[in-house]
Structures are given as C-alpha cells and as structure tokens.
Design an enzyme around this catalytic site. Sequence first.
Site, PDB file in Angstrom:
ATOM      1  N   LYS A 191       0.862  -1.192   0.000  1.00  0.00           N
ATOM      2  CA  LYS A 191       0.000   0.000   0.000  1.00  0.00           C
ATOM      3  C   LYS A 191       0.894   1.236   0.000  1.00  0.00           C
ATOM      4  O   LYS A 191       1.499   1.568   1.012  1.00  0.00           O
ATOM      5  CB  LYS A 191      -0.900  -0.018   1.236  1.00  0.00           C
ATOM      6  CG  LYS A 191      -2.223   0.709   1.071  1.00  0.00           C
ATOM      7  CD  LYS A 191      -2.128   2.211   0.955  1.00  0.00           C
ATOM      8  CE  LYS A 191      -1.914   2.882   2.297  1.00  0.00           C
ATOM      9  NZ  LYS A 191      -1.872   4.353   2.177  1.00  0.00           N
ATOM     10  N   GLY A 244       6.442   4.233   8.956  1.00  0.00           N
ATOM     11  CA  GLY A 244       5.608   5.419   9.126  1.00  0.00           C
ATOM     12  C   GLY A 244       5.725   5.946  10.537  1.00  0.00           C
ATOM     13  O   GLY A 244       6.770   5.807  11.177  1.00  0.00           O
ATOM     14  N   SER A 245       4.640   6.524  11.026  1.00  0.00           N
ATOM     15  CA  SER A 245       4.699   7.192  12.326  1.00  0.00           C
ATOM     16  C   SER A 245       4.679   6.187  13.470  1.00  0.00           C
ATOM     17  O   SER A 245       4.139   5.084  13.353  1.00  0.00           O
ATOM     18  CB  SER A 245       3.522   8.149  12.482  1.00  0.00           C
ATOM     19  OG  SER A 245       2.334   7.416  12.702  1.00  0.00           O
ATOM     20  N   THR A 246       5.277   6.581  14.578  1.00  0.00           N
ATOM     21  CA  THR A 246       5.295   5.730  15.767  1.00  0.00           C
ATOM     22  C   THR A 246       3.884   5.495  16.291  1.00  0.00           C
ATOM     23  O   THR A 246       3.553   4.407  16.753  1.00  0.00           O
ATOM     24  CB  THR A 246       6.199   6.368  16.845  1.00  0.00           C
ATOM     25  OG1 THR A 246       7.555   6.280  16.387  1.00  0.00           O
ATOM     26  CG2 THR A 246       6.076   5.646  18.178  1.00  0.00           C
ATOM     27  N   GLU A 247       3.043   6.527  16.166  1.00  0.00           N
ATOM     28  CA  GLU A 247       1.663   6.398  16.638  1.00  0.00           C
ATOM     29  C   GLU A 247       0.938   5.252  15.916  1.00  0.00           C
ATOM     30  O   GLU A 247       0.343   4.372  16.548  1.00  0.00           O
ATOM     31  CB  GLU A 247       0.961   7.730  16.387  1.00  0.00           C
ATOM     32  CG  GLU A 247      -0.438   7.828  16.941  1.00  0.00           C
ATOM     33  CD  GLU A 247      -1.125   9.097  16.437  1.00  0.00           C
ATOM     34  OE1 GLU A 247      -0.462   9.928  15.778  1.00  0.00           O
ATOM     35  OE2 GLU A 247      -2.332   9.221  16.694  1.00  0.00           O
ATOM     36  N   GLY A 288       2.380   2.919  14.187  1.00  0.00           N
ATOM     37  CA  GLY A 288       3.143   1.697  14.440  1.00  0.00           C
ATOM     38  C   GLY A 288       2.692   1.000  15.705  1.00  0.00           C
ATOM     39  O   GLY A 288       2.544  -0.229  15.747  1.00  0.00           O
ATOM     40  N   GLU A 327       9.343   0.307  11.080  1.00  0.00           N
ATOM     41  CA  GLU A 327      10.384   1.322  10.957  1.00  0.00           C
ATOM     42  C   GLU A 327       9.679   2.650  11.132  1.00  0.00           C
ATOM     43  O   GLU A 327       8.915   3.078  10.266  1.00  0.00           O
ATOM     44  CB  GLU A 327      11.087   1.201   9.602  1.00  0.00           C
ATOM     45  CG  GLU A 327      12.475   1.796   9.613  1.00  0.00           C
ATOM     46  CD  GLU A 327      12.481   3.243   9.184  1.00  0.00           C
ATOM     47  OE1 GLU A 327      12.273   4.097  10.067  1.00  0.00           O
ATOM     48  OE2 GLU A 327      12.660   3.511   8.007  1.00  0.00           O
ATOM     49  N   CYS A 342      12.999   9.972   8.293  1.00  0.00           N
ATOM     50  CA  CYS A 342      12.812   9.487   9.664  1.00  0.00           C
ATOM     51  C   CYS A 342      14.123   9.520  10.443  1.00  0.00           C
ATOM     52  O   CYS A 342      14.131   9.701  11.652  1.00  0.00           O
ATOM     53  CB  CYS A 342      12.234   8.083   9.653  1.00  0.00           C
ATOM     54  SG  CYS A 342      12.999   7.032   8.423  1.00  0.00           S
TER      55      CYS A 342
END
Lengths: 304, 489
Positions: free
Chosen positions: B181, B233-236, B238, B255, B289
Amino acid sequence: MSEGAQVSEGSEVSVAAEAGRIAVRKTYKLYVGGAFPRSESGRTFEVTDHAGGFWANAALASRKDARDAVVAARKAFPGWSGRTAYNRGQVLYRVAEVLEGRRAQFAAEVRLATGVCRDEALAEVDAAVDRWVWYAGWADKIAQVRGGVNPVAGPFANFSVPEPSGVAAVLAPRDSALLGLVSVLAPAIVGGGTCVLVASARYPLPAITLAEVLATSDLPGGVVNVLTGQVAEVAPWLASHMDVNAIDVTGAPGGLADDLAVAAAGSNLKRVLRLPPVAWTADPGVDRMFGYLETKTIWHPMGL
Amino acid sequence: MRFEYAPAPESRSIVRLRDSYGLFIGGSFVSGSSVFKTISPATEEVLAEVTLGGVEDVDSAVAAARHAYERTWSVMPGRERGKYLFRIARLLAERAREFAVVETLDNGKPIRESRDVDVPLASAHFFYHAGWADKLGYAGFGPSPRPLGVAGQVIPWNFPLLMLAWKIAPALACGNTVVLKPAETTPLTAMLFADVCQQADLPPGVVNIVTGDGGTGRLLAGHPGIDKIAFTGSTEVGKEIARQCAVSGQRLTLELGGKAANIVFDDAPVDQAVEGIINGIFFNQGHVCCAGSRLLVAEPALDPLLDALKRRMESLRLGDPMDKNTDVGAINSRAQLDKIQSLAALGEEDGAVRWSARCPLPDRGFWFPPTLFTEVSSSSPISREEIFGPVLAVTTFRTPAEAVAKANATPYGLSAGVWTSKGSLALEMASRLRAGVVWANTFNRFDPASPFGGYKESGFGREGGRHGLEAYLDVVATDVAGTLGASDV
C-alpha cells in the site's frame, strides 16, 4: 533454603534439624540492586513444598517493588553492557562455578519443590550449571555471529554490531524450579542486558537461592533483580513500564500473555519474546538470546 | 559574491502519465470503486487519478498474493526467483530517468535527489536481494529457511519508490508474495513499478499494489490473510499495528519515527560538519525518519559553526523540484506543511529563537524555508517531537557524557551522527549512542548491504543486509506481536 544442604537424603520435610540442634531457617526475600530487601508492601505469601507442607513465607512483591527493580536494572545497564564480552563470559562462568559448589543445596530445593527423585534433581542442577557454561561461552561469540562488515558501494567503513535492548522483564516459566529459570535468565543478560525476573509463583524459592549465587559471583548488583509473588499482579506493571525495553512472557498463562503483549506494544514498543514452548532440557538455540539484541550499524568515511 | 543560476529544468517529456490508475492485482490493473487525485506538491497541479482501495480490493489483492504464493512463488527455486529480481533491478535502471521525474513530480523532492539517490538505490536494492534468493541457507537462519507467506506492506511518502524497494525486494527474495500500500500522496512510482513487474513477466499475484489512504492501510494491516506486516511510518500508527498484532499473531516489523542527534565536537572539521548537518536535516526537505534534527554542538564551537551553517543555509536553493540546481524542494502536502508550521510556532512560543534562510518561496505549492532554532530547551516540542521538515533544533554540550545523555534522552532511537577528528572519540560515541544507525563524520548514507532500523520506539527489525532477511523468513525471532513462527530449529 540455606539449610537445604543439610536435608537428609530422601527427607521431604521442610525444616530439617540435625540431632540436638534447631536449624537456622532462611528468610526468603527479594533480590533488588544487589541487596535482599523485603517487599516494601510488607506482604508475604506461604510457599509449600511439593507435599503441601509449610516451607517458608516468600515476599509478595508489589508494583513498587517492580518499579524499584526496574530502577536498579536501569542503573546497572551502562556498567554491565559496557563490560567487555570476555568479562561478561567470565562472570557467567563464575555463576556456573558457584552453582556447582552448591549442587547439593539446589538439588534438595528442587526435590522439595517438585518432589522429583534425588537423581532427577541432581540432573536438573547439573543441566542448569551446564546452561550457564553454554551461555558463558556465547558472550564473546555473539558479535561475530550476529554482526559483521557490510560491503557498501562507497568509500566507507561500515559494520553492524549487536547491542542489548536494555532492561528486560523476564517471567520465569511456571513449571520449572531451576532449569527453566536459568534458561530464561542467562540469555537475557549474556549480551549485556539487565533484567527484572519474576519467579515462578509455584517454585519461587529456588529463584531466591539462585540470587544468592548471583550475588556472590561477581555479577554486579542490579544486573539481575528477582521478584517473587503473583505474575498476574506484577507483570502488567512491567509490561507497561516506559523504562523496560523487552519482555519475555514465558511465565504468563495464555490470556495474560496476550494482555502483556498488547501493553508492551502500546506503551513503548517493547521487544516481546513469546517463544514456542520447549523442553528445558533441549538445546537452547539462539533465538531467546538474540531476541534481546538490537543491531547497530556504524558508518565512517575512508579516504586519504 | 553571489552567482545567479539560469533555470535548468529536467524535461518531463519522458513521462506519459495516464489520466487514471487502477489497482495492480493478480498481474493486471483493475478498477476499484472510488478514486482520488494525486497532485504535485510544488504546483498543486493534478497529476493523475488513482484508486482508493476498499475492503473488497484488499481482499482480492490478498487472495491473489496467496494464490501466487502457494502455486508459484514459494515453490519456485531460489535461483529462478532471483532472476526475476535481477530483471527488475535492470528495468529500474533502464527507466531510471522516467522514475526520477515521476518521483519528483509526485513527491516534490529535488530531481537531483530522486535521480542520484532514490532511483539508483531502489535498483541496487533489487540487485542486492536478487543474489540472496538462492543463498538463503547460508544466511545464518538455518539450512533451509522458509518464507512467511503473504506480506502486507505499508510505506510512507518520503521515499516512495525506495521504500517500495526496501519492502518488496527482500520479501520476494525470501519467497514471500506481497500486497503493498503506497502512501496516499505519492502513489505514482508504485504504479510505474507495476508496469515494471509486467515488463519483467513477474508471475501474476507475486506483487500486488493497492493504492489508497490510511484507511486502506488499516484494512491491509488488519487483514487476517496476511502472514507478515511491514510498516514504515509514524510511531503512533506503528503502536496501533503492534497492539493489533499482539492479539492476531501476525509477524511484524516496524520502521518508525526518529529525532536524531547530530553531535559536533570542537575538533570537528567545520566545513565537513556543516555539509553533514545540512545533508542531515535539509536532505529531502527533512522528510526523513533518520534526519539529524537535533544539532548538539560543543560549547566552544557554537558561534563559528552557527556562522558557517547560516552562511551555507543562505546558499541553499529552494524552489522548482524539477530544476537540476534545486537543493530544497516542496513540502509533500498541505497537511505536512501545517504540522511543520504549528511545531515551529510552538518552538517560538516556548522561547526558542528562530532563524530561517532568506529564500523566496514560490506562490503555489507547499514550502517551508530551511530553518534553525537556537536557545532550545530540552523540553521544547521542537526538541522532542519529530517535525519531519527542514527544521533544526540547536543546543550545546560541554562534555561527551553530556552529549550522550542529551542525545539518548528521547523515546526514539533510529539514528545519530557524530563529528570529530579524533577516532577514539568517534568510536566511543558510536558505541554509547542508543540508535540503530550511527554515522560518524558522515550522515544520511544508505546502502542495500547495510542494515537499517531503530532502537526503542523507532521500531524493530532491520532492512537491508543479511539482517534484513530475517524479517521475511520463518525463523523464530522476537517481535512485538510476540507471535513467533513455529520453529523447526
């Protein structure tokens, strides 16, 4: 149970006395930061031997004890991870030496806890000693097996090295008095990590006696901290603790293990070790040990 | 003395974008139920219409991947799989200019970067992993490691093609099939890559690409037919995926974000350090990142370094990403620009001193000038939060120990930089920084042979090198899901 060594062959009583003498019993406490404190909560729980007889009152660790143990483990981390791998190997080998010297005591405790026969108990202790030796030898091999030089397309020195994740929470297996305990503990520290070990609620006392071995084996205080009590009470605080980097949920029953894994992920993305059940007598392999390792890659330019 | 540059735009003539793109499922483009538009962030011009993947689309992509996995890809000898990957590497190289132009149009990054970094590295990733396909038994994960099955891969918008390559190349080399995606704002090079798969005669269903938004990504990550999830992508987000996998039992690698410290000692060669700092935070508009977004400078070196840094920042050319002389391109989206602006404003409110390069910003598109903040407190949002933009927070230190403490005082642990001419200090710092990648006297270097990935909340698992294979093989390893494949070890 320090008097364990004096338990006569085949005896299954929890308190042994030599003729004409009242035994000095041991108070089983926690092991935190190299010391043996009681639970700050003042609570204990009764531990029985395999036959249901009274053995001792063990400390019933609280949330505060767990947090204190994490603080101790964090404090010990720079020193332990900063040791040379050779030195860590020597310390682990020292643990094996001291454990070997207390073979009879541990065999007696294993018997008392589980009810296995003398030979089986001795075999378990011997296997535990051998397991420390196996991991001792790993300490200075990990970097070469797990790391390496990376042939990048440019004028750079580039290499990858394994490093410990940090502080781990280790839930010891419920069904093993000594060998399973050692099998989850040693891989958590051999690579330089420090840990908070939650002992089996069923067999908590050998873990505390093992802490006596650790305390006298040149292992710096705080590298291993041992809590006794109820996994379901203590483990959730460790799983959600923001200064814990990894958790081995072996000692948690399935439903609790799920909850712990979710909490571990949602808090600070802990590394969760949830390995398939194994016979503790089997070759331990490397997965558990490598599960506590990160990979760091370092670049530096080359040129005249 | 300041020289003016004549415009040097890269030609778009090599690119023929379609008006509308379907989803790439089972080897062909299929239409979906709804569409959205992708724009050029530099001009806000609509580039093409792409399909918004929904429930049924994700279902059919996963089914196609499963079918290809079982019937074709997992049973094909490694050397044959490898040949497909070599083909893809070559095709990417042959069409490099086309990919670079589309990437720059869709993403807003300077053509110099997409041409010299993104596209060549993407091709190199396929070439590198192609060679692994028939050598997995020698990679240290047992004599005949098995693939995991179908991998669901969700990638970000900052390096659209390169992240695709980081995800797809190792997955395919290890014998998995994939559903990828792409990011909502940068779907086009993935669509072009689908065309490459067709040119390579890659068996249908081995690679499936479902475009869409965050909702599409969630559908994919939560799909029960997926054996392995790889997310960048973002930690949130993730953490959200990690919680989900903790229950579902799917394998996972992440990551995520970073807030890297770039540490400059007073014995560092200033000019090299300045170039490294510039590259660290202004490469790709800071949409990186592993960007060196926190500059830690030894106190005595601060003033001369800041002077040199500001001088260099004034010479950065911001503007048309298609211009071959452009250093700083467009911010990828309106939403990202809003985020950067609000965090910069918070920094100012918090008392930090803002300085931005005096460069004219184009009238249309999304732009943010190269900016640094001084007198930044450690608790300021610009010290703590990932801005993902061309914004540098500058602080000082007095001792190496203080530098280490400040550098490590973050939940992230993706990368770090250190600048010194003393070798022993560089190595000691490298060992004490809690980060997955440490660049010493360089920054933002990437290579397919070099493992990349984070400590702590920057995620887990590695991409690249021998280490990266582990994410796509059925070896017992730790992951947040705690869902370890059955071990035959």
